[in-house]
Design a protein around this motif. Structure first.
Motif, short mmCIF file in Angstrom:
data_model
loop_
_atom_site.label_atom_id
_atom_site.label_comp_id
_atom_site.label_asym_id
_atom_site.label_seq_id
_atom_site.Cartn_x
_atom_site.Cartn_y
_atom_site.Cartn_z
N GLY A 190 0.79 -1.22 0.00
CA GLY A 190 0.00 0.00 0.00
C GLY A 190 0.82 1.27 0.00
N LEU A 191 2.12 1.16 -0.25
CA LEU A 191 3.01 2.32 -0.27
C LEU A 191 3.30 2.75 -1.71
CD1 LEU A 191 5.57 1.05 2.39
CD2 LEU A 191 3.70 2.66 2.75
N ASP A 192 3.97 3.86 -1.85
CA ASP A 192 4.51 4.34 -3.13
C ASP A 192 3.45 4.74 -4.15
OD1 ASP A 192 6.96 3.67 -1.95
OD2 ASP A 192 6.97 1.70 -2.89
N ASN A 193 2.23 4.90 -3.74
CA ASN A 193 1.14 5.34 -4.62
C ASN A 193 1.03 4.50 -5.89
OD1 ASN A 193 0.41 7.53 -2.90
ND2 ASN A 193 2.19 8.64 -3.67
N VAL A 194 1.21 3.21 -5.76
CA VAL A 194 1.17 2.32 -6.92
C VAL A 194 -0.14 2.47 -7.70
CG1 VAL A 194 1.18 -0.11 -7.63
CG2 VAL A 194 2.75 0.68 -5.87
N TRP A 195 -1.21 2.75 -7.03
CA TRP A 195 -2.51 2.88 -7.67
C TRP A 195 -2.54 4.04 -8.66
CZ3 TRP A 195 -1.32 3.30 -2.60
CH2 TRP A 195 -1.30 4.58 -2.05
N THR A 196 -1.60 4.99 -8.56
CA THR A 196 -1.59 6.13 -9.49
C THR A 196 -0.80 5.84 -10.76
OG1 THR A 196 0.38 7.15 -8.49
CG2 THR A 196 -1.78 7.77 -7.58
N TRP A 197 0.07 4.86 -10.78
CA TRP A 197 0.90 4.60 -11.95
C TRP A 197 0.96 3.12 -12.36
CZ3 TRP A 197 4.54 1.16 -10.45
CH2 TRP A 197 4.98 1.20 -9.14
N GLY A 198 0.55 2.21 -11.51
CA GLY A 198 0.68 0.78 -11.79
C GLY A 198 -0.05 0.32 -13.03
N GLY A 199 -1.25 0.79 -13.23
CA GLY A 199 -2.03 0.37 -14.39
C GLY A 199 -1.47 0.85 -15.70
N SER A 200 -0.81 2.00 -15.70
CA SER A 200 -0.33 2.57 -16.96
C SER A 200 0.75 1.70 -17.60
CB SER A 200 0.19 3.99 -16.75
OG SER A 200 1.35 3.97 -15.92
N MET A 201 1.57 1.07 -16.82
CA MET A 201 2.61 0.23 -17.42
C MET A 201 2.00 -0.99 -18.09
SD MET A 201 4.56 -1.91 -14.46
CE MET A 201 4.87 -0.51 -13.42
N CYS A 202 0.86 -1.42 -17.62
CA CYS A 202 0.22 -2.59 -18.19
C CYS A 202 -0.57 -2.25 -19.44
CB CYS A 202 -0.69 -3.23 -17.16
SG CYS A 202 0.23 -3.70 -15.69
N LEU A 203 -1.12 -1.08 -19.49
CA LEU A 203 -1.88 -0.67 -20.66
C LEU A 203 -1.01 -0.64 -21.90
CD1 LEU A 203 -4.07 2.18 -19.21
CD2 LEU A 203 -4.82 -0.07 -19.92
N LYS A 204 0.27 -0.33 -21.75
CA LYS A 204 1.19 -0.28 -22.88
C LYS A 204 1.37 -1.65 -23.51
CE LYS A 204 3.85 3.35 -20.68
NZ LYS A 204 5.12 3.63 -20.02
#
Length: 186
Positions: free
Chosen positions: A161-175
């Protein structure tokens, strides 16, 4: 959070020896995932992860084939650092090699933890830490490696739950597109 592309519709369920008998498969649970300590405590001479032969006498691929034969999916665990939380080899510096190995084994799910990575600039020694830091680069490196693997792998970014993964995690997968991988993070 989950990307809408049919992968990861239900939470990834950890190992349960009564998986099918209890009806969990019929409820939509598909992933049988093995956490830390599945590998030997060191890589082989070429830097590859090696399944612990006392736990996997016929190797990972034999187990994956059996799980797939039950119409289920198989998952494993590793870490973005030099070691896993329990001290087994992590993927740092071997991301492409590990991604290729997982694809060759037919692994469907990869839980990627965040132990033994740099905690802050004041202490350059990788260690376990539970403080926010910039882990996006570590996760992105493996995400990029998965893009070249011709096998769909559910990539679980685990950072407590650290590092604000929810703000950037999905973008790497969309690529990567819906047929290659998807993201799931906690």
């Amino acid at each position: 959070m989950r990307i809408s592309n049919r992968v990861g519709k239900t939470p990834a369920l950890r190992w349960n020896s009564w998986f099918v008998d209890l009806g969990l498969k019929q409820l939509g649970y598909k992933y049988v995932s093995i956490d830390d300590c599945w590998s030997q405590e060191s890589c082989n001479g070429s830097g590859y992860l090696v399944p612990d032969p006392s736990k996997w006498p016929n190797g990972i691929r034999a187990v994956v084939d059996k799980i797939h034969g039950m119409c289920l999916k198989f998952g494993l665990y590793s870490d973005a650092g030099i070691e896993t939380c329990a001290g087994h080899p992590g993927s740092q510096g071997y991301e492409q090699q590990d991604a290729d190995l997982l694809g060759s084994w037919g692994v469907d799910y990869w839980k990627y933890d965040n132990c033994y990575t740099l905690c802050n600039g004041e202490n350059p020694v990788p260690q376990r830490c539970c403080i926010p830091r910039d882990s996006q680069a570590w996760y992105t490196t493996l995400g990029n490696a998965f893009r070249s693997v011709n096998y769909p792998i559910l990539y679980s970014l685990y950072s407590w739950g650290l590092d604000n993964v929810w703000t950037w995690g999905g973008s790497m997968c969309l690529k990567a597109g819906p047929t290659r991988q998807t993201g799931y993070y906690t």
